[in-house]
Motif scaffolding. Structure first.
Motif, PDB file in Angstrom:
ATOM      1  N   GLY A 134       0.809  -1.214   0.000  1.00 42.22           N
ATOM      2  CA  GLY A 134       0.000   0.000   0.000  1.00 42.22           C
ATOM      3  C   GLY A 134       0.839   1.260   0.000  1.00 42.22           C
ATOM      4  N   HIS A 135       0.573   2.150   0.937  1.00 44.51           N
ATOM      5  CA  HIS A 135       1.264   3.440   0.995  1.00 44.51           C
ATOM      6  C   HIS A 135       2.484   3.424   1.912  1.00 44.51           C
ATOM      7  N   GLY A 136       2.864   2.226   2.392  1.00 45.00           N
ATOM      8  CA  GLY A 136       4.097   2.127   3.166  1.00 45.00           C
ATOM      9  C   GLY A 136       3.955   2.332   4.652  1.00 45.00           C
ATOM     10  N   HIS A 137       2.768   2.134   5.187  1.00 43.12           N
ATOM     11  CA  HIS A 137       2.525   2.338   6.617  1.00 43.12           C
ATOM     12  C   HIS A 137       3.478   1.504   7.468  1.00 43.12           C
ATOM     13  N   ASP A 138       3.639   0.230   7.128  1.00 40.18           N
ATOM     14  CA  ASP A 138       4.451  -0.648   7.969  1.00 40.18           C
ATOM     15  C   ASP A 138       5.937  -0.324   7.869  1.00 40.18           C
ATOM     16  N   GLY A 145      20.794  -1.599   5.242  1.00 35.34           N
ATOM     17  CA  GLY A 145      19.998  -2.234   4.204  1.00 35.34           C
ATOM     18  C   GLY A 145      18.837  -1.386   3.722  1.00 35.34           C
ATOM     19  N   ARG A 146      18.469  -1.619   2.492  1.00 32.37           N
ATOM     20  CA  ARG A 146      17.382  -0.871   1.855  1.00 32.37           C
ATOM     21  C   ARG A 146      16.021  -1.376   2.334  1.00 32.37           C
ATOM     22  N   LEU A 147      15.067  -0.462   2.385  1.00 38.03           N
ATOM     23  CA  LEU A 147      13.667  -0.781   2.662  1.00 38.03           C
ATOM     24  C   LEU A 147      12.890  -0.466   1.392  1.00 38.03           C
ATOM     25  N   VAL A 148      12.200  -1.457   0.841  1.00 34.74           N
ATOM     26  CA  VAL A 148      11.559  -1.301  -0.462  1.00 34.74           C
ATOM     27  C   VAL A 148      10.068  -1.583  -0.359  1.00 34.74           C
ATOM     28  N   LEU A 149       9.272  -0.648  -0.835  1.00 34.76           N
ATOM     29  CA  LEU A 149       7.817  -0.800  -0.903  1.00 34.76           C
ATOM     30  C   LEU A 149       7.419  -1.190  -2.313  1.00 34.76           C
ATOM     31  N   GLN A 150       6.648  -2.263  -2.456  1.00 39.17           N
ATOM     32  CA  GLN A 150       6.162  -2.709  -3.761  1.00 39.17           C
ATOM     33  C   GLN A 150       4.641  -2.740  -3.769  1.00 39.17           C
TER      34      GLN A 150
END
Length: 353
Positions: free
Chosen positions: A199-203, A216-221
């Motif tokens: 979704g919009h990256g809430h978590d 490390g990278r955090l990636v939203l898909q």
């Protein structure tokens, strides 16, 4: 409920649709908001004037709302807001009530006829569920949201779904299970967490707040129409991705799914998982599923109602721990631990050796 007599229970359940209908009328007339704006009790005439409704009709509505406990009747022709009516002045209360009454309830009412028509077989086709019978349509649930004009209400309701409930990181010890053991030799290319269908990256935002020091990278898909609405961020990357296609990010520390699998029958879930398994690094990558896990005994009312809701809307289901394990094993994964929460839990899995 043990103190409730059988006859009273029959009356309560049989007339439940009436309470739902009056609740919906109260929302249309803004009755909860009108009462909540006043510190003092209001008369029927005062509420009717504000709502622009017939006083005789308003008296009947207010009596019902008071009997249901939605508002307080504090004297003869005197009504006042309480904590329950104030709940229906919130965005969460209003959107959930409207979505349930206008969209979900017709699908729930279609369940008996639908199950009879399929000879009481468990539904497994999202294109042939009670919701299609209710709206006389061949569209998938998500297409029906658009067709019926309820999509925005649904999205609003879901955005507030977790309000007041434990977050992912309240259940899962990320420091212990993810941060410890992260391969820092990957440098800037290493991926710590992929939020698939997030979704919009809430978590991810909550992850950053709780664990500010990390590598490390955090990636939203998510789908393009969702990702296009996400604001640019210095803490997470965004990527258009359909989870029914191969996962492009290989060897991430964790692939995270929140309330995704309960939307899909087993075969679609298996397809999603089979696109994740090849991307996972054995002995290192973790699959994290934040979803409802039904207990073997004593499942809650919320969880069981959610299960039937999934049946009605998506021919999907809430799963027991045994069902989760069986599903993941079919995709070449093994459950390493189930972190129990209420109502949601976190299933941790790795590539099976």
């Amino acid at each position: 409920m043990e103190l409730e007599e059988p006859g009273d229970k029959i009356d309560r359940l049989v007339f439940q649709p009436e309470e739902d209908a009056i609740l919906r009328v109260a929302l249309d007339l803004c009755i909860y908001g009108i009462l909540a704006q006043q510190d003092a009790a209001m008369t029927t005439g005062e509420v009717a004037k504000e709502a622009k409704a017939d006083p005789v009709l308003m008296a009947r509505i207010l009596r019902n709302l008071a009997a249901f406990g939605h508002i307080d009747e504090v004297g003869a022709d005197k009504f006042q807001a309480n904590k329950f009516s104030r709940a229906f002045t919130t965005t969460k209360g209003i959107s959930l009530a409207k979505f349930s009454f206008d969209f979900a309830a017709p699908a729930w009412r279609a369940i008996p006829a639908y199950l009879k028509s399929v000879q009481y077989m468990n539904p497994t086709d999202a294109m042939d569920a009670p919701v299609q019978q209710a709206f006389k349509s061949d569209k998938h649930f998500f297409g029906l949201l658009v067709e019926t004009g309820i999509l925005e209400t649904f999205q609003t309701a879901m955005s507030f779904y977790r309000e007041g409930r434990p977050e992912f990181l309240d259940i899962f010890p990320a420091e212990e299970r993810l941060i410890n053991g992260y391969d820092s030799s990957q440098g800037h290319d290493g991926v710590l967490l992929v939020d698939v269908g997030g979704g919009h990256g809430h978590d991810i935002q909550k992850f950053v707040e709780k664990i500010p020091a990390r590598e490390g990278r955090l990636v939203l898909q998510d789908q393009e129409d969702v990702i296009s609405q996400v604001s640019k961020s210095d803490v997470m990357e965004v990527m258009v991705h359909d989870f029914f296609t191969p996962q492009p990010l290989k060897g991430a520390r964790a692939y995270y799914f929140r309330m995704i699998f309960h939307d899909w029958p087993d075969e679609q879930c298996l397809l999603i998982l089979k696109h994740i398994t090849p991307a996972m690094k054995p002995g290192y990558s973790k699959l994290l599923i934040n979803d409802i896990v039904l207990p073997d005994v004593g499942a809650s009312r919320f969880a069981t109602q959610s299960d039937i809701n999934m049946l009605a809307l998506l021919a999907a289901m809430e799963r027991s721990e045994a069902q989760w394990r069986q599903l993941l094993e079919r995709a070449g994964l093994r459950v390493t631990k189930v972190w129990q929460g209420v109502p949601e839990s976190v299933i941790e899995a790795e590539v099976a050796e």
